[in-house]
Write a protein that holds these residues in place. Structure first.
Motif, short mmCIF file in Angstrom:
data_model
loop_
_atom_site.label_atom_id
_atom_site.label_comp_id
_atom_site.label_asym_id
_atom_site.label_seq_id
_atom_site.Cartn_x
_atom_site.Cartn_y
_atom_site.Cartn_z
N ASP A 54 0.86 -1.18 0.00
CA ASP A 54 0.00 0.00 0.00
C ASP A 54 0.90 1.24 0.00
O ASP A 54 1.41 1.65 1.05
N ALA A 55 1.09 1.83 -1.17
CA ALA A 55 2.04 2.94 -1.32
C ALA A 55 1.62 4.15 -0.48
O ALA A 55 2.47 4.82 0.12
N GLY A 56 0.33 4.44 -0.43
CA GLY A 56 -0.13 5.58 0.34
C GLY A 56 0.08 5.39 1.83
O GLY A 56 0.52 6.31 2.54
N LEU A 57 -0.23 4.20 2.32
CA LEU A 57 -0.03 3.91 3.74
C LEU A 57 1.45 3.92 4.09
O LEU A 57 1.85 4.43 5.14
N TRP A 58 2.27 3.36 3.20
CA TRP A 58 3.71 3.35 3.44
C TRP A 58 4.28 4.77 3.47
O TRP A 58 5.10 5.10 4.33
N ARG A 59 3.83 5.61 2.58
CA ARG A 59 4.31 6.99 2.55
C ARG A 59 3.93 7.72 3.84
O ARG A 59 4.75 8.46 4.42
N ALA A 60 2.71 7.50 4.31
CA ALA A 60 2.27 8.15 5.54
C ALA A 60 3.07 7.65 6.74
O ALA A 60 3.47 8.44 7.61
N LEU A 61 3.34 6.36 6.80
CA LEU A 61 4.08 5.79 7.92
C LEU A 61 5.56 6.16 7.84
O LEU A 61 6.16 6.61 8.83
N ALA A 62 6.15 5.97 6.67
CA ALA A 62 7.59 6.14 6.51
C ALA A 62 8.02 7.58 6.50
O ALA A 62 9.01 7.96 7.15
N THR A 63 7.27 8.42 5.78
CA THR A 63 7.68 9.81 5.58
C THR A 63 6.97 10.78 6.52
O THR A 63 7.61 11.58 7.21
N ASP A 64 5.64 10.71 6.57
CA ASP A 64 4.89 11.67 7.38
C ASP A 64 5.16 11.47 8.87
O ASP A 64 5.40 12.45 9.60
N ILE A 65 5.12 10.24 9.34
CA ILE A 65 5.44 9.96 10.74
C ILE A 65 6.95 9.87 10.94
O ILE A 65 7.46 10.15 12.02
N GLY A 66 7.68 9.48 9.91
CA GLY A 66 9.13 9.38 10.00
C GLY A 66 9.62 8.05 10.52
O GLY A 66 10.77 7.93 10.96
N ALA A 67 8.77 7.02 10.43
CA ALA A 67 9.13 5.72 11.00
C ALA A 67 10.25 5.03 10.23
O ALA A 67 10.99 4.22 10.79
N ALA A 68 10.40 5.35 8.95
CA ALA A 68 11.42 4.67 8.14
C ALA A 68 12.83 4.96 8.63
O ALA A 68 13.74 4.16 8.44
N GLY A 69 13.02 6.12 9.25
CA GLY A 69 14.35 6.51 9.67
C GLY A 69 14.63 6.33 11.15
O GLY A 69 15.61 6.88 11.67
#
Length: 386
Positions: A54-69
């Motif tokens: 889910d690209a939209g969910l991943w973008r929100a989690l990874a980028t908006d919340i910053g969980a990817a980093g």
């Protein structure tokens, strides 16, 4: 081993199994996001799409919340957090079987890169890309590979840096832009970075049991890669990534079990038979009480593994082996009980219970089976494996 020391003989610090205020705040943000955009019913509706995740969910989690980093140091573009915070994200992801590549990209791939020389641009650049959430990376090993079990023989690197070979059943390979490939090079083991879109790279699809975590076969036919590490450093980077992945997978399994228990309690309290809620029947009370005790123990094991990884404890391999040997079967039992105690509706495609059973069964084999981790545990404490 009950003498309070690590396998190396140094005193072992007491683990902190409680959630901090910052971790609870992170949980609230992630849970709110998943409730809004990744509820089980939403995941179920998107299962048969052609998207790898889910690209939209991943973008929100990874980028908006910053969980990817979370695991990336601040000077390299990340949050400078630890495995404890990543465990919180994975616990919430497990509670809704989120179709996002968090474990494979933000944990395993990032940890592999962190094990290389971070001062090199070839390492710092992909780390920054993964930390920002704009790119997805995967470690190109079969999804069943346990810590210490990676083989460098599947792909070979020539003297000119071209890669040849095939790796099967790589989790989230279809949606990855960056492939971290352990290889057998001219001078021994090495770790290469390869663009998934590069010439000579092919990704073949395979239908997995768990449709929320797709698998792919990777074929390298003269593909060019960038050398990230070689020799013992490459081997250590890969093993460290697999250890972190297995340890934090326990938190995902905990989340699966927590959802299954909560949903089962809710359903049996509402469903009536003979004029009474079926949850009031003593036999079902006993089954759910026993499951509650197992989930509580799984929480302790998963938190212990996350804390050991976060503090670089010498007991981390021991904590990870215990967590995987225990949490994987608990998640499966919780999902099985969820399906069975839901009766007929639990057997249908429309109810999300099967998503959790499939994720639990898939996770049971991921990054080493419970039996493989019991063998590792027996070796760590100098006991004969059962």
């Amino acid at each position: 081993m009950n003498d309070g020391t690590s396998p190396a003989g140094t005193p072992a610090a007491d683990p902190d199994l409680l959630y901090s205020a910052d971790e609870e705040a992170l949980r609230a943000a992630v849970r709110s996001l998943f409730a809004d955009r990744g509820a089980p019913a939403t995941v179920l509706a998107g299962l048969e799409s052609a998207s790898a995740h889910d690209a939209g969910l991943w973008r929100a989690l990874a980028t908006d919340i910053g969980a990817a980093g979370l695991l990336v140091p601040e000077k390299l573009g990340g949050a400078g957090a630890s495995a404890r915070e990543a465990a919180v994200v994975l616990e919430e992801a497990g509670r809704c079987v989120a179709p996002v590549p968090y474990l494979t990209s933000a944990v395993i791939a990032v940890t592999a890169l962190l094990g290389c020389d971070r001062g090199r641009e070839e390492v710092a650049a992909p780390l920054a890309a993964l930390a920002g959430g704009g790119s997805v990376g995967v470690l190109a090993v079969p999804w069943t590979t346990a810590p210490g079990g990676a083989s460098e023989g599947a792909v070979r690197a020539g003297a000119d840096g071209t890669l040849t070979g095939r790796v099967t059943s790589v989790a989230d390979a279809a949606g990855a832009a960056l492939l971290l490939v352990p290889v057998r090079g001219p001078d021994g083991p090495a770790l290469y970075a390869v663009e998934a879109a590069a010439d000579g790279v092919r990704t073949g699809s395979v239908t997995p049991l768990d449709l929320t975590r797709p698998l792919g076969h990777l074929t390298f036919d003269g593909a060019r890669g960038t050398l990230l590490a070689s020799g013992e450093r490459a081997r250590t980077a890969v093993d460290g990534a697999l250890l972190a992945g297995a340890g934090l997978l326990a938190s995902e399994q905990l989340g699966v079990a927590e959802w299954c228990l909560a949903e089962t309690v809710r359903y049996t309290a509402e469903r009536t038979q003979f004029g009474r809620p079926v949850g009031s029947f003593q036999a079902l009370k006993h089954r759910m009480a026993a499951l509650w005790l197992e989930v509580a123990s799984a929480r302790a094991a998963a938190r212990n593994a996350a804390d050991a990884l976060a503090t670089d404890s010498p007991d981390a391999p021991l904590a990870v082996a215990v967590a995987q040997a225990y949490c994987a079967p608990v998640a499966v039992r919780a999902a099985q009980e969820c399906v069975q105690l839901h009766g007929g509706i639990g057997m249908t495609w429309e109810h999300p219970a099967h998503l959790f059973l499939k994720r639990a069964k898939s996770d049971e084999l991921a990054l080493g089976s419970p039996g493989r981790h019991r063998e590792a545990l027996a070796g760590l404490v100098a006991l004969d494996a059962p």
